[in-house]
Design an enzyme around this catalytic site. Structure first.
Site, PDB file in Angstrom:
ATOM      1  CB  SER A 180      -0.891   0.011   1.245  1.00  0.00           C
ATOM      2  OG  SER A 180      -1.311   1.336   1.509  1.00  0.00           O
ATOM      3  N   GLY A 194     -12.816   6.771   4.654  1.00  0.00           N
ATOM      4  CA  GLY A 194     -13.717   6.964   5.787  1.00  0.00           C
ATOM      5  C   GLY A 194     -14.513   8.254   5.671  1.00  0.00           C
ATOM      6  N   GLY A 222     -17.277   8.587   3.373  1.00  0.00           N
ATOM      7  CA  GLY A 222     -18.581   8.389   2.747  1.00  0.00           C
ATOM      8  C   GLY A 222     -18.540   8.336   1.229  1.00  0.00           C
ATOM      9  CG  LEU A 223     -16.450  10.679  -0.919  1.00  0.00           C
ATOM     10  CD1 LEU A 223     -15.379  11.601  -1.505  1.00  0.00           C
ATOM     11  CD2 LEU A 223     -17.827  11.150  -1.366  1.00  0.00           C
ATOM     12  CB  SER A 224     -17.852   3.967  -1.439  1.00  0.00           C
ATOM     13  OG  SER A 224     -18.146   2.666  -1.006  1.00  0.00           O
ATOM     14  CD  GLU A 283     -17.154  -2.812   2.811  1.00  0.00           C
ATOM     15  OE1 GLU A 283     -16.741  -2.673   1.643  1.00  0.00           O
ATOM     16  OE2 GLU A 283     -17.291  -1.851   3.587  1.00  0.00           O
ATOM     17  CG  ASP A 322     -21.230   2.139  -1.414  1.00  0.00           C
ATOM     18  OD1 ASP A 322     -22.264   2.743  -1.726  1.00  0.00           O
ATOM     19  OD2 ASP A 322     -20.698   2.237  -0.287  1.00  0.00           O
ATOM     20  CE1 TYR A 369     -23.535   1.299   6.129  1.00  0.00           C
ATOM     21  CE2 TYR A 369     -24.001  -1.020   6.465  1.00  0.00           C
ATOM     22  CZ  TYR A 369     -23.976   0.086   5.652  1.00  0.00           C
ATOM     23  OH  TYR A 369     -24.415  -0.016   4.349  1.00  0.00           O
TER      24      TYR A 369
END
Ligand code: ADP
Ligand code: MG
Length: 389
Positions: A72, A125, A127-129, A163, A175, A225
């Site tokens: 990463s 983190g 909200g745009l997935s 997920e 998403d 969630y």
């Protein structure tokens, strides 16, 4: 975005994994917005998302050994994972990749060993997935590289299962789906029960959508969630005792007294209220976008925000403050998007209005929360694809 650090990352790939005759292939998946239909995509609801020009990119190259070496760029970390794959709390980002490998293999494919480098500019983190983008780009890259003949729709389902089962967030399908099948300039309307979808182009005229990031980061994995989803499921079970024909909470159309007779807890009642009222707002928004009635669209977006905040209880003081301020400053519409507990607000506004209110909003937000907001313009973009290098 297409050339997003791709040259540096190719060099980095080769310095970490070695240079061979075979070049790695480069794949990219976008972030997404969702105009309307929030927290209904695990309840059979209709949603109106679009892919946008932020992305996660991976370079992937097959190798002879049976392990997977992952790097990463964001975390400047390399991990090697081997079968049987299990969650790795030391490098949680690698779970999204491992989960996809596991789900592809559950379908009867074998995923040979590979080296993979991942980088991205989707705020995580928020909200745009970013999580779904990582899953979808991984699934697509594996399918294409090893010729597994997996459709984009199937890649989306694999990502969702990864997920749900491996990472542990019980997210819906929206998403991953829009990130897989999205198209430049178009939203999709997706029935999350049947997975039927169609592309829509809306002419916004003098209006535009933009995003404001509250910079409150959530980790959906660790948020309430899953609890919200469980509350919706238990509400439906109780409703079905009296009304066995309802198979989805989204379809429930009972009067308040009929609902009262179902003996829902206060929380189950509130969750049901959000979900069923979102169905009505979704119709209003789609019709308003089609007919150019942006004031109606905007007011439905505000209503959705307050429903998510008060009935579904997935907002937070910071996003509530941003939406309330925008409402006072006269923008057309705004709401939190994504799973909630922080993240971005989607705004519908007259073009150029934001420049007139930006300073006020920045200052008052900073004063109240000691935090900055970020403002993003975006374009509606393609779903997952290969970038030829
Ligand atoms: P969201 O999907 O709204 O951005 P989530 O909490 O669902 O928020 O997922 C964020 C997680 O996804 C991050 O914590 C990280 O583990 C993973 N992730 C997303 N983008 C990347 C990336 N570019 N590189 C590595 N991991 C990523
Ligand atoms: Mg996510």
């Amino acid at each position: 975005m297409d050339s997003f650090r791709s040259k540096e990352n190719l060099n980095r790939f080769e310095s970490i994994f070695g240079k061979t005759k075979q070049l790695p292939r480069l794949f990219q998946a976008p972030a997404r917005i969702n105009i309307i239909g929030e927290h209904v995509d695990y309840l059979g609801g209709t949603v109106l998302p679009a892919a946008i020009n932020f992305a996660v990119q991976v370079y992937l190259r097959p190798k002879d050994t049976a392990s997977y070496k992952l790097h990463s760029v964001t975390y400047n970390e390399t991990v090697e994972i081997k079968k049987p794959l299990t969650p790795n709390p030391q490098a949680p980002w690698s779970d999204y990749i491992a989960g996809v490998i596991v789900e592809i293999e559950k379908k009867g494919h074998v995923v040979p060993g590979f080296d993979l480098l991942v980088d991205g500019n989707i705020p995580q983190g928020s909200g745009l997935s970013s999580s779904a983008a990582l899953e979808v780009v991984t699934g697509f890259a594996i399918g294409e590289t090893f010729g597994l003949d997996i459709s984009k729709e199937e890649v989306a389902l694999i990502g969702q299962r990864a997920e749900n089962h491996f990472v542990g967030t019980k997210c819906g399908i929206m998403d991953q789906f829009v990130i897989a099948v999205g198209k430049e300039n178009d939203c999709i309307s997706l029935n999350t029960d049947t997975l039927k979808y169609s592309y829509h182009h809306f002419d916004l005229g003098d209006y535009e959508f933009y995003l404001i990031n509250s910079n409150v980061k959530h980790s959906l994995k660790d948020s309430a969630y899953n609890q919200r989803r469980a509350e919706c499921e238990s509400a439906l079970v109780k409703i079905q005792t009296n009304y066995p024909n309802f198979t989805h909470l989204y379809d429930v159309n009972l009067t308040e007294s009929e609902l009262d007779a179902c003996r829902l807890t206060n929380q189950e009642w509130k969750r049901t209220k959000h979900v069923t009222s979102e169905r009505d707002r979704t119709k209003i928004v789609i019709e308003g976008l089609e007919s150019g009635n942006f004031k109606e669209v905007g007011s439905a977006l505000f209503q959705t925000h307050w429903s998510l905040s008060k009935e579904f209880e997935v907002s937070c003081p910071e996003t509530d403050f941003i939406v309330a301020s925008l409402q006072n400053l006269g923008v057309t519409g705004a709401r939190m998007i994504g799973g909630g507990f922080g993240g971005c607000v989607l705004v519908l506004d007259l073009k150029d209005h934001f420049s007139k209110i930006e300073e006020d909003l920045k200052k008052s937000y900073q004063q109240k929360f000691d935090l900055a907001i970020d403002f993003y313009k975006f374009q509606i973009s393609d779903g997952v694809k290969e970038i030829l290098i």
